[in-house]
Scaffold this motif. Structure first.
Motif, PDB file in Angstrom:
ATOM      1  N   ILE B   7       6.240 -13.791  21.831  1.00 26.08           N
ATOM      2  CA  ILE B   7       5.120 -13.806  20.778  1.00 26.08           C
ATOM      3  C   ILE B   7       4.144 -14.742  21.189  1.00 26.08           C
ATOM      4  O   ILE B   7       2.865 -14.490  21.081  1.00 26.08           O
ATOM      5  N   ILE B   8       4.379 -15.901  22.172  1.00 23.73           N
ATOM      6  CA  ILE B   8       3.336 -16.700  22.668  1.00 23.73           C
ATOM      7  C   ILE B   8       2.492 -15.880  23.585  1.00 23.73           C
ATOM      8  O   ILE B   8       1.504 -15.966  23.674  1.00 23.73           O
ATOM      9  N   THR B   9       3.124 -15.191  24.491  1.00 20.83           N
ATOM     10  CA  THR B   9       2.640 -14.187  25.389  1.00 20.83           C
ATOM     11  C   THR B   9       1.611 -13.468  24.995  1.00 20.83           C
ATOM     12  O   THR B   9       0.474 -13.233  25.337  1.00 20.83           O
ATOM     13  N   LEU B  10       2.012 -12.815  23.757  1.00 19.99           N
ATOM     14  CA  LEU B  10       1.434 -11.816  23.075  1.00 19.99           C
ATOM     15  C   LEU B  10      -0.005 -12.616  22.467  1.00 19.99           C
ATOM     16  O   LEU B  10      -1.110 -12.136  22.417  1.00 19.99           O
ATOM     17  N   PHE B  11       0.328 -13.774  21.789  1.00 21.21           N
ATOM     18  CA  PHE B  11      -0.810 -14.379  21.302  1.00 21.21           C
ATOM     19  C   PHE B  11      -1.960 -14.729  22.303  1.00 21.21           C
ATOM     20  O   PHE B  11      -3.064 -14.662  22.312  1.00 21.21           O
ATOM     21  N   LYS B  12      -1.590 -15.279  23.611  1.00 21.78           N
ATOM     22  CA  LYS B  12      -2.270 -15.773  24.577  1.00 21.78           C
ATOM     23  C   LYS B  12      -3.049 -14.442  25.160  1.00 21.78           C
ATOM     24  O   LYS B  12      -4.320 -14.477  25.388  1.00 21.78           O
ATOM     25  N   GLU B  13      -2.436 -13.370  24.964  1.00 18.90           N
ATOM     26  CA  GLU B  13      -3.118 -12.172  25.641  1.00 18.90           C
ATOM     27  C   GLU B  13      -4.070 -11.793  24.588  1.00 18.90           C
ATOM     28  O   GLU B  13      -5.194 -11.257  24.908  1.00 18.90           O
ATOM     29  N   ALA B  14      -3.801 -11.902  23.524  1.00 19.52           N
ATOM     30  CA  ALA B  14      -4.761 -11.648  22.283  1.00 19.52           C
ATOM     31  C   ALA B  14      -6.046 -12.340  22.275  1.00 19.52           C
ATOM     32  O   ALA B  14      -7.374 -11.894  22.330  1.00 19.52           O
ATOM     33  N   VAL B  15      -6.060 -13.836  22.758  1.00 16.92           N
ATOM     34  CA  VAL B  15      -6.864 -14.772  22.856  1.00 16.92           C
ATOM     35  C   VAL B  15      -7.977 -14.207  24.020  1.00 16.92           C
ATOM     36  O   VAL B  15      -9.134 -14.092  23.846  1.00 16.92           O
ATOM     37  N   LYS B  16      -7.131 -13.896  24.881  1.00 15.59           N
ATOM     38  CA  LYS B  16      -7.935 -13.301  26.356  1.00 15.59           C
ATOM     39  C   LYS B  16      -8.946 -12.115  25.827  1.00 15.59           C
ATOM     40  O   LYS B  16      -9.717 -11.933  26.322  1.00 15.59           O
ATOM     41  N   GLU B  17      -8.162 -11.233  25.121  1.00 12.43           N
ATOM     42  CA  GLU B  17      -9.023 -10.013  24.656  1.00 12.43           C
ATOM     43  C   GLU B  17     -10.076 -10.337  23.882  1.00 12.43           C
ATOM     44  O   GLU B  17     -11.015  -9.575  23.797  1.00 12.43           O
ATOM     45  N   VAL B  18     -10.084 -11.197  23.009  1.00  9.55           N
ATOM     46  CA  VAL B  18     -11.103 -11.735  22.290  1.00  9.55           C
ATOM     47  C   VAL B  18     -12.215 -12.536  22.933  1.00  9.55           C
ATOM     48  O   VAL B  18     -13.332 -12.354  22.718  1.00  9.55           O
ATOM     49  N   ASP B  19     -11.688 -13.444  23.438  1.00  7.76           N
ATOM     50  CA  ASP B  19     -12.677 -14.017  24.536  1.00  7.76           C
ATOM     51  C   ASP B  19     -12.192 -14.628  25.813  1.00  7.76           C
ATOM     52  O   ASP B  19     -11.381 -15.466  25.811  1.00  7.76           O
ATOM     53  N   THR B  20     -12.676 -13.764  26.821  1.00  6.51           N
ATOM     54  CA  THR B  20     -12.140 -14.342  28.133  1.00  6.51           C
ATOM     55  C   THR B  20     -12.516 -15.636  28.620  1.00  6.51           C
ATOM     56  O   THR B  20     -11.918 -16.122  29.364  1.00  6.51           O
ATOM     57  N   GLY B  21     -13.389 -16.247  27.924  1.00 10.04           N
ATOM     58  CA  GLY B  21     -14.001 -17.781  28.190  1.00 10.04           C
ATOM     59  C   GLY B  21     -12.912 -18.822  27.625  1.00 10.04           C
ATOM     60  O   GLY B  21     -12.868 -20.075  28.186  1.00 10.04           O
ATOM     61  N   THR B  22     -12.043 -18.416  26.705  1.00 10.33           N
ATOM     62  CA  THR B  22     -11.229 -19.509  26.134  1.00 10.33           C
ATOM     63  C   THR B  22      -9.969 -19.567  26.867  1.00 10.33           C
ATOM     64  O   THR B  22      -9.558 -18.723  27.142  1.00 10.33           O
ATOM     65  N   LYS B  23      -9.759 -20.775  27.323  1.00  9.92           N
ATOM     66  CA  LYS B  23      -8.459 -21.175  28.133  1.00  9.92           C
ATOM     67  C   LYS B  23      -7.401 -21.840  27.130  1.00  9.92           C
ATOM     68  O   LYS B  23      -7.672 -22.798  26.398  1.00  9.92           O
ATOM     69  N   VAL B  24      -6.222 -21.131  26.694  1.00 13.08           N
ATOM     70  CA  VAL B  24      -5.331 -21.709  25.896  1.00 13.08           C
ATOM     71  C   VAL B  24      -4.127 -22.377  26.881  1.00 13.08           C
ATOM     72  O   VAL B  24      -3.697 -21.548  27.588  1.00 13.08           O
ATOM     73  N   GLY B  25      -4.071 -23.753  26.881  1.00 12.36           N
ATOM     74  CA  GLY B  25      -3.063 -24.340  27.508  1.00 12.36           C
ATOM     75  C   GLY B  25      -1.644 -24.009  27.055  1.00 12.36           C
ATOM     76  O   GLY B  25      -1.244 -23.207  26.821  1.00 12.36           O
ATOM     77  N   ASP B  26      -0.729 -25.064  27.397  1.00 19.68           N
ATOM     78  CA  ASP B  26       0.566 -24.978  26.664  1.00 19.68           C
ATOM     79  C   ASP B  26       0.705 -24.855  25.400  1.00 19.68           C
ATOM     80  O   ASP B  26       0.086 -25.413  24.456  1.00 19.68           O
ATOM     81  N   VAL B  27       1.322 -23.814  24.971  1.00 18.24           N
ATOM     82  CA  VAL B  27       1.681 -23.573  23.513  1.00 18.24           C
ATOM     83  C   VAL B  27       3.140 -23.383  23.444  1.00 18.24           C
ATOM     84  O   VAL B  27       3.879 -22.818  24.083  1.00 18.24           O
ATOM     85  N   THR B  28       3.657 -24.057  22.141  1.00 17.07           N
ATOM     86  CA  THR B  28       4.983 -24.068  22.015  1.00 17.07           C
ATOM     87  C   THR B  28       4.927 -23.752  20.462  1.00 17.07           C
ATOM     88  O   THR B  28       3.972 -23.671  19.686  1.00 17.07           O
ATOM     89  N   MET B  29       6.249 -23.511  20.034  1.00 14.06           N
ATOM     90  CA  MET B  29       6.178 -23.230  18.325  1.00 14.06           C
ATOM     91  C   MET B  29       5.792 -24.207  17.545  1.00 14.06           C
ATOM     92  O   MET B  29       5.455 -24.054  16.327  1.00 14.06           O
ATOM     93  N   ALA B  30       5.557 -25.507  17.980  1.00 20.19           N
ATOM     94  CA  ALA B  30       5.022 -26.680  17.222  1.00 20.19           C
ATOM     95  C   ALA B  30       3.493 -26.794  17.314  1.00 20.19           C
ATOM     96  O   ALA B  30       2.935 -27.502  16.754  1.00 20.19           O
ATOM     97  N   THR B  31       2.974 -25.913  18.347  1.00 22.32           N
ATOM     98  CA  THR B  31       1.511 -26.266  18.471  1.00 22.32           C
ATOM     99  C   THR B  31       0.810 -25.917  17.235  1.00 22.32           C
ATOM    100  O   THR B  31       0.991 -24.864  16.734  1.00 22.32           O
ATOM    101  N   GLU B  32      -0.187 -26.760  16.678  1.00 22.69           N
ATOM    102  CA  GLU B  32      -1.024 -26.322  15.606  1.00 22.69           C
ATOM    103  C   GLU B  32      -2.079 -25.313  16.131  1.00 22.69           C
ATOM    104  O   GLU B  32      -2.773 -25.745  17.255  1.00 22.69           O
ATOM    105  N   LEU B  33      -2.181 -24.176  15.387  1.00 21.02           N
ATOM    106  CA  LEU B  33      -3.237 -23.150  15.790  1.00 21.02           C
ATOM    107  C   LEU B  33      -4.598 -24.016  15.942  1.00 21.02           C
ATOM    108  O   LEU B  33      -5.515 -23.544  16.848  1.00 21.02           O
ATOM    109  N   SER B  34      -4.909 -24.813  15.146  1.00 20.75           N
ATOM    110  CA  SER B  34      -6.223 -25.381  14.940  1.00 20.75           C
ATOM    111  C   SER B  34      -6.763 -26.153  16.091  1.00 20.75           C
ATOM    112  O   SER B  34      -7.533 -26.434  16.402  1.00 20.75           O
ATOM    113  N   SER B  35      -5.463 -26.536  16.983  1.00 16.10           N
ATOM    114  CA  SER B  35      -5.732 -27.572  18.068  1.00 16.10           C
ATOM    115  C   SER B  35      -6.115 -26.683  19.372  1.00 16.10           C
ATOM    116  O   SER B  35      -6.253 -27.388  20.126  1.00 16.10           O
TER     117      SER B  35
END
Lengths: 615, 80
Positions: B7-35
């Motif tokens: 799910i994290i991989t899918l999320f990161k792929e989706a971010v990349k598809e939406v905006d290639t300029g945004t780099k999402v760092g380490d994400v865990t289940m505890a990560t707040e999406l707003s951060s």
């Protein structure tokens, strides 16, 4: 070509006039794009039924009814129902998904309090978070659910609507302008304003044909462009409209043009950012089989228009039949009901490139054909105003300026509001001298109106307004930032306006982390994303001789690459020289004016307290 | 059933598809999406891409309850 030219004076007349039209009306799509159709006659009849129900709840003519109704169909039916009963709806934006509920409830409290709302209409899903409003908003008596309004037993509601007496001068609804401010203002939109502006839009601007035109809109209905442009004006002209949910568009930006294609839409409107989204996500496979030759008008308004975004949109869809002439930049605002000026449809959209130096320094719009990109400012023409309306450019002394001079855009005619609800001071300022003062800067060149900036440096991101101060004050709370030495502004990104923050700091290590903290703080508190944070050393921000920050100048320096992007403090030797010059200049200025170090920020803070934002 | 990592991989792929300029760092289940620095429009675009890839629809009212990555993952599992 067929046009319905009703003699309507009020929106109630419009509803009565539409009650004979059984063969067309509004189509509401859900997130899965399945359709529910309502003829104009059905809409008018349901408005009567809901009107009677609202009256049975104790709502009287002139009472304000807050509306937080995310569903398009329910919104339209309830809005017309309230209007039919002479009740004044107050459309409000629903809580955004993943939104910040605390600040949402705060804003809703302020809007409902300012409007003096007697009741609030919402739905079952949203209501759980809104019940606290009953104790927070003085005078708010009850929360009504749309489910109850829709499913009530009409046989038990005995209400005669014949005693509803509404004239053109009466307020039809209150339009609160978008954006979070501590001091919300509700624009009084009268029935006469609505009829005048709707006619201007449909007949003067769009030259609509009630036989052949079809509107397609995903615009939010709590906002003037969606509500007036696609719910009220088309009903007056008997033009059918297909509505798709706003959220469906935001989740799947391709759904907009897909709906136009499927329903053979001829008229659609959106703010600039949506053109960027729609083009960006459109892949060749999605374009296959699409035919947009049906589109006669693609209006763009509600935020600054980026010519590159428009060109890119045309480039993306021209191959599937989009007529470049259909692109119609326009200009308007809630205080003018909606529309002020529309481009014409006989040619592709027009732009002018002016000299930024002459613009900034002499307030002149003079054509620039040199090759210095930092001096070239390309702006999109927004056409001209409508019959019976007048646009002017005014200086700070209330004097109308000649063509080519830059000043505040002012507007008059039957579409302008009589002011803000229960706010005489702000209304007086808004309408000084009989003109509507838009707060926007612009000029007229060759009969075309150009909008070049905002008098008060308002920042518009994704269609919402932010005052730079509100962002700057948040940034000042980040440790390491020099108080009173932060500037926020928006700049043209690839497609939309983007937020840039420039701040002074004494810190020399860990600047990336500091920039990150600033981004997080702004995001957490205001829900906006800063595209770039630039940290400069003390004195690195341009200021006037008296120590006042210069937002516009900071923006110009940033755009000319003189401030350094990507969180750099002092980069090249040239920058260092510039900074050294700057330090010297501001030191000299301080001595000249006898201002002790440190007093400037203090005065800024004092001036904020003494002069709170008025608009 | 999707694992957290998927799910994290899918999320990161989706971010990349939406905006290639945004780099999402380490994400865990505890990560707040707003951060993660996405604005509200981008967040909804990311949700939209995930819906298409998973062939599901997140109900509007459930979206308001998503705060952390774990909430999103829980919703994905409930719906798929």
């Amino acid at each position: 070509m067929k046009q319905v030219r009703p003699m309507a004076e009020t929106l109630i007349d419009v509803l009565l006039d539409a009650s004979n039209v059984t063969h067309k009306g509004y189509t509401f799509l859900d997130d899965a794009m399945s359709a529910e159709e309502w003829s104009f006659a059905d809409l008018a009849q349901e408005a009567d039924r809901r009107a009677a129900y609202f009256r049975s709840l104790g709502l009287k003519q002139g009472d304000r009814l807050g509306m937080i109704v995310p569903d398009g169909k329910d919104f339209v039916l309830s809005f017309f129902g309230a209007v039919r009963a002479g009740i004044v709806p107050v459309p409000m934006y629903p809580p955004l998904a993943l939104g910040k509920l605390d600040s949402y409830v705060d804003t809703a409290t302020r809007i409902l309090s300012t409007a003096g709302a007697k009741m609030l209409l919402t739905n079952k899903q949203v209501s759980p978070i809104l019940w606290s409003l009953l104790s927070r908003v003085k005078g708010l008596e009850d929360i009504i659910l749309t489910e109850k309004v829709a499913n009530h037993d009409a046989s038990k509601v005995k209400q005669d609507l014949s005693d509803v007496r509404i004239t053109g001068e009466d307020t039809c609804f209150l339009q609160f302008t978008s954006g979070s401010t501590s001091d919300p203002k509700g624009v009084l939109v009268s029935h006469a304003n609505l009829v005048a502006n709707s006619k201007a839009i449909m007949f003067d601007g769009l030259k609509s044909d009630s036989e052949t035109d079809i509107g397609v809109s995903w615009l939010p209905l709590y906002h003037d462009m969606g509500l007036i442009g696609f719910v009220i004006a088309p009903m007056l002209a008997h033009v059918p409209v297909v509505f798709l949910p706003t959220l469906s568009f935001v989740k799947r930006p391709t759904s907009w043009m897909e709906a136009v294609n499927k329903y053979r839409g001829t008229i659609t409107f959106a703010p600039n950012f949506a053109f960027g989204l729609a083009a960006k996500r459109m892949s060749p496979s999605r374009l296959e089989g699409m035919d947009l030759s049906c589109l006669r008008v693609v209006g763009c308004g509600a935020e600054p228009i980026n010519p590159n975004t428009m060109r890119n949109f045309v480039g993306t869809f021209e191959g599937v039949g989009l007529n470049p002439n259909a692109i119609m930049p326009c200009y308007g605002m809630a205080e003018a009901t909606l529309a002020i000026a529309f481009d014409d449809l006989s040619s592709p959209f027009k732009t002018v490139t002016i000299d930024r130096d002459a613009y900034e320094e002499q307030h002149l719009a003079t054509r620039y054909d040199g090759d210095d990109p930092a001096r070239a400012l390309e702006l999109v023409a927004c056409g001209a105003t409508f019959s019976a309306h007048e646009v002017g450019i005014m200086d700070d002394h209330g004097v109308l300026l000649k063509n080519g001079k830059v000043g505040e855009i002012v507007f008059r005619g039957p579409s302008i509001t009589s002011g803000y609800f229960d706010n005489a001071d702000a209304s007086k300022e808004l309408l000084a001298g009989g003109w509507l003062h838009t707060g926007d800067l612009g000029f007229v060149l060759d009969g075309q109106l150009f909008i070049s900036g905002r008098k008060k440096d308002l920042i518009i991101l994704n269609g919402r307004n932010y005052y730079p101060q509100s962002i700057e004050w948040e940034v000042e709370h980040v440790e390491g930032i020099r108080r009173g030495n932060v500037v926020a502004f928006s700049t043209r990104g690839d497609n939309t306006e983007e937020l840039v923050i420039v701040a002074e700091t004494k810190v020399e290590e860990g600047l990336d982390e500091l920039a990150h903290q600033i981004k997080m703080r702004v995001h957490d508190v205001l829900g906006v994303r800063a595209r770039d944070v630039v940290l400069v050393g003390p004195g690195g921000l341009p200021k006037t001789s008296s120590g006042k920050l210069q937002r516009r100048r900071t923006k110009a320096q940033y755009e000319a690459g003189e401030l350094g992007r990507e969180n750099r403090t002092m980069g090249s030797a040239a920058t260092k020289v510039k900074l050294a010059k700057h330090f010297t200049a501001s030191a000299v200025a301080r001595i000249k004016h006898g201002i002790k170090k440190g007093s400037a920020p203090a005065r800024r803070i004092a001036s904020r307290v003494l002069r709170p934002e008025s608009r | 059933m999707h694992t957290d990592e998927q799910i994290i991989t899918l999320f990161k792929e989706a971010v990349k598809e939406v905006d290639t300029g945004t780099k999402v760092g380490d994400v865990t289940m505890a990560t707040e999406l707003s951060s993660l620095g996405l604005d509200s429009v981008m967040t909804m675009e990311v949700i939209g891409v995930m819906e298409e890839k998973l062939n599901i629809r997140f109900p509007d009212e459930d979206l308001a309850t998503i705060k952390r990555m774990g909430d999103l993952a829980g919703l994905v599992r409930k719906l798929s």
